[in-house]
Structure formats: structure tokens, C-alpha cells
Design a protein around this motif. Structure first.
Motif, mmCIF file in Angstrom:
data_model
loop_
_atom_site.group_PDB
_atom_site.id
_atom_site.type_symbol
_atom_site.label_atom_id
_atom_site.label_comp_id
_atom_site.label_asym_id
_atom_site.label_seq_id
_atom_site.Cartn_x
_atom_site.Cartn_y
_atom_site.Cartn_z
ATOM 1 N N ASP A 112 0.831 -1.212 0.000
ATOM 2 C CA ASP A 112 0.000 0.000 0.000
ATOM 3 C C ASP A 112 0.861 1.255 0.000
ATOM 4 O O ASP A 112 0.558 2.225 -0.701
ATOM 5 N N ALA A 113 1.930 1.248 0.788
ATOM 6 C CA ALA A 113 2.814 2.411 0.817
ATOM 7 C C ALA A 113 3.474 2.613 -0.548
ATOM 8 O O ALA A 113 3.536 3.744 -1.055
ATOM 9 N N ASP A 114 3.943 1.518 -1.148
ATOM 10 C CA ASP A 114 4.578 1.611 -2.470
ATOM 11 C C ASP A 114 3.590 2.096 -3.526
ATOM 12 O O ASP A 114 3.916 2.942 -4.349
ATOM 13 N N MET A 115 2.370 1.533 -3.490
ATOM 14 C CA MET A 115 1.367 1.943 -4.475
ATOM 15 C C MET A 115 0.984 3.399 -4.307
ATOM 16 O O MET A 115 0.784 4.106 -5.300
ATOM 17 N N GLY A 116 0.878 3.852 -3.079
ATOM 18 C CA GLY A 116 0.553 5.257 -2.838
ATOM 19 C C GLY A 116 1.590 6.176 -3.463
ATOM 20 O O GLY A 116 1.254 7.179 -4.099
ATOM 21 N N GLU A 117 2.868 5.823 -3.311
ATOM 22 C CA GLU A 117 3.935 6.632 -3.905
ATOM 23 C C GLU A 117 3.892 6.583 -5.431
ATOM 24 O O GLU A 117 4.052 7.612 -6.100
ATOM 25 N N GLU A 118 3.687 5.383 -5.979
ATOM 26 C CA GLU A 118 3.638 5.246 -7.434
ATOM 27 C C GLU A 118 2.463 6.017 -8.034
ATOM 28 O O GLU A 118 2.590 6.643 -9.080
ATOM 29 N N ALA A 155 -6.092 11.964 -4.910
ATOM 30 C CA ALA A 155 -7.106 11.385 -4.027
ATOM 31 C C ALA A 155 -6.978 9.862 -3.982
ATOM 32 O O ALA A 155 -7.139 9.246 -2.916
ATOM 33 N N ALA A 156 -6.666 9.251 -5.104
ATOM 34 C CA ALA A 156 -6.473 7.800 -5.137
ATOM 35 C C ALA A 156 -5.237 7.407 -4.333
ATOM 36 O O ALA A 156 -5.249 6.403 -3.608
ATOM 37 N N ALA A 157 -4.171 8.173 -4.467
ATOM 38 C CA ALA A 157 -2.957 7.901 -3.695
ATOM 39 C C ALA A 157 -3.238 8.019 -2.197
ATOM 40 O O ALA A 157 -2.793 7.176 -1.404
ATOM 41 N N GLU A 158 -3.976 9.028 -1.819
ATOM 42 C CA GLU A 158 -4.327 9.215 -0.414
ATOM 43 C C GLU A 158 -5.201 8.070 0.089
ATOM 44 O O GLU A 158 -5.029 7.582 1.209
ATOM 45 N N ALA A 159 -6.128 7.606 -0.745
ATOM 46 C CA ALA A 159 -7.021 6.515 -0.341
ATOM 47 C C ALA A 159 -6.249 5.223 -0.107
ATOM 48 O O ALA A 159 -6.496 4.523 0.891
ATOM 49 N N ILE A 160 -5.321 4.905 -0.994
ATOM 50 C CA ILE A 160 -4.568 3.659 -0.831
ATOM 51 C C ILE A 160 -3.624 3.758 0.361
ATOM 52 O O ILE A 160 -3.433 2.789 1.098
ATOM 53 N N THR A 161 -3.052 4.924 0.591
ATOM 54 C CA THR A 161 -2.181 5.118 1.749
ATOM 55 C C THR A 161 -2.982 5.009 3.042
ATOM 56 O O THR A 161 -2.547 4.379 4.012
ATOM 57 N N THR A 162 -4.162 5.583 3.050
ATOM 58 C CA THR A 162 -5.036 5.491 4.225
ATOM 59 C C THR A 162 -5.459 4.046 4.482
ATOM 60 O O THR A 162 -5.498 3.596 5.626
ATOM 61 N N GLY A 185 -3.744 1.380 3.769
ATOM 62 C CA GLY A 185 -2.589 0.711 4.367
ATOM 63 C C GLY A 185 -2.396 1.090 5.822
ATOM 64 O O GLY A 185 -2.096 0.237 6.671
ATOM 65 N N ASP A 186 -2.588 2.364 6.133
ATOM 66 C CA ASP A 186 -2.475 2.816 7.523
ATOM 67 C C ASP A 186 -3.548 2.168 8.399
ATOM 68 O O ASP A 186 -3.275 1.750 9.528
ATOM 69 N N ASN A 187 -4.767 2.086 7.870
ATOM 70 C CA ASN A 187 -5.847 1.449 8.619
ATOM 71 C C ASN A 187 -5.570 -0.034 8.842
ATOM 72 O O ASN A 187 -5.840 -0.570 9.923
ATOM 73 N N ALA A 188 -5.037 -0.712 7.824
ATOM 74 C CA ALA A 188 -4.690 -2.126 7.970
ATOM 75 C C ALA A 188 -3.618 -2.295 9.040
ATOM 76 O O ALA A 188 -3.686 -3.219 9.858
ATOM 77 N N ALA A 189 -2.637 -1.409 9.041
ATOM 78 C CA ALA A 189 -1.583 -1.477 10.059
ATOM 79 C C ALA A 189 -2.161 -1.258 11.452
ATOM 80 O O ALA A 189 -1.833 -2.000 12.396
ATOM 81 N N ASP A 190 -3.030 -0.261 11.582
ATOM 82 C CA ASP A 190 -3.634 0.027 12.886
ATOM 83 C C ASP A 190 -4.451 -1.157 13.409
ATOM 84 O O ASP A 190 -4.414 -1.472 14.595
ATOM 85 N N ARG A 191 -5.180 -1.807 12.529
ATOM 86 C CA ARG A 191 -6.088 -2.874 12.948
ATOM 87 C C ARG A 191 -5.407 -4.220 13.129
ATOM 88 O O ARG A 191 -5.809 -5.001 13.989
ATOM 89 N N HIS A 192 -4.409 -4.533 12.298
ATOM 90 C CA HIS A 192 -3.914 -5.904 12.249
ATOM 91 C C HIS A 192 -2.445 -6.095 12.608
ATOM 92 O O HIS A 192 -2.028 -7.213 12.867
ATOM 93 N N LYS A 193 -1.659 -5.045 12.633
ATOM 94 C CA LYS A 193 -0.223 -5.206 12.829
ATOM 95 C C LYS A 193 0.118 -5.710 14.230
ATOM 96 O O LYS A 193 1.007 -6.547 14.394
ATOM 97 N N ALA A 194 -0.584 -5.244 15.249
ATOM 98 C CA ALA A 194 -0.292 -5.690 16.621
ATOM 99 C C ALA A 194 -0.477 -7.201 16.753
ATOM 100 O O ALA A 194 0.376 -7.895 17.324
#
Length: 138
Positions: free
Chosen positions: A28-34, A99-106, A108-117
Motif C-alpha cells: 500500500d505504501a509503495d502503491m501510494g507513492e507510485e 485522491a487515489a494515492a491518499e485513499a490507498i495510503t489510508t 494501508g495505515d488502517n490495515a496497520a492500525d487494525r492488524h499489525k499488533a
């Protein structure tokens, strides 16, 4: 005749433990940058269209001035129209892609917040994925 590659039961290209939350977060981070870089490319395309239109308009004026017979004048006019369409599309892409880049980055951030722990705890326990070992199924 070619034979299609076998698919997994869920229709994905990964087996259960091949794709982890870490892969998703990184992708997600890579796609957001691309995607964000795509906006810059679209802006450069629009700028290139401006330059091309200037040159085509000068050519069109020269063709009219020289009274060139045939379809050259019409062809150049069509090229100008096509260039205007490409420019308009490139500008629209440059406006909407951030807006698409922001959506994919968000996402990824949401996935990290919910599942990374949980993924960290599972990894620290020596597993690749939750409930991977036989004793979880007893």
C-alpha cells in the motif's frame, strides 16, 4: 492449446501464509507513492500538450499562409483537436490521482492500525500466521 494455471480454492494467487499484513502494508505504501508519481507524469503530459499545440498552431498558420493544397490543413486541425483532448484528460488525471494515492495510503495505515499488533504477536510466538499450527485446530 495452452492450459491455464491452476487457481487456489479462493481464486487468489497466494496460499494462506504467503501474503502477510506486512506485505499488504508495504504494498500500500509503495502503491501510494507510485500513484502520486503518476500525477506528476500527467502534469508533464499536459505541459507537453501545450508545447505541441503551440507548434501545431504555428504549422497550421504556415499551411494557411502558404496556401498548401490538399488535406494538410484539415489534418493539422485534427491533430490540434486531439492534442486538446489529451491535454484535458491529462489535467483531469492530475487532479484526481492524488485522491487515489491518499485513499490507498489510508487503507494501508488502517490495515496497520487494525492488524499489525496481532501479526507482531503471532510472529513473536514463532508463527507465520494466526492459527497456523495443529494445536490451534484441536
Amino acid at each position: 492449446m495452452t492450459i491455464p494455471a491452476p487457481r487456489t480454492a479462493r481464486g487468489t494467487q497466494y496460499t494462506d501464509s504467503d501474503l502477510t499484513i506486512y506485505d499488504v502494508i508495504e504494498a500500500d505504501a509503495d502503491m501510494g507513492e507510485e500513484i502520486a508519481q503518476g500525477a506528476e507524469e500527467a502534469k508533464r503530459t499536459a505541459e507537453g500538450c501545450d508545447l505541441l499545440m503551440d507548434r501545431l498552431e504555428a504549422l497550421h498558420a504556415k499551411v494557411i499562409e502558404l496556401k498548401v493544397p490538399g488535406v494538410l490543413e484539415t489534418a493539422v486541425a485534427r491533430l490540434i483537436e486531439h492534442t486538446q483532448k489529451v491535454k484535458a484528460r491529462a489535467e483531469a488525471i492530475a487532479e484526481t490521482i492524488p485522491a487515489a494515492a491518499e485513499a490507498i495510503t489510508t487503507a494501508g495505515d488502517n490495515a496497520a492500525d487494525r492488524h499489525k499488533a496481532l501479526a507482531d504477536a503471532v510472529r513473536d510466538a514463532g508463527h507465520t500466521a494466526p492459527a497456523e499450527r495443529d494445536y490451534h485446530n484441536e
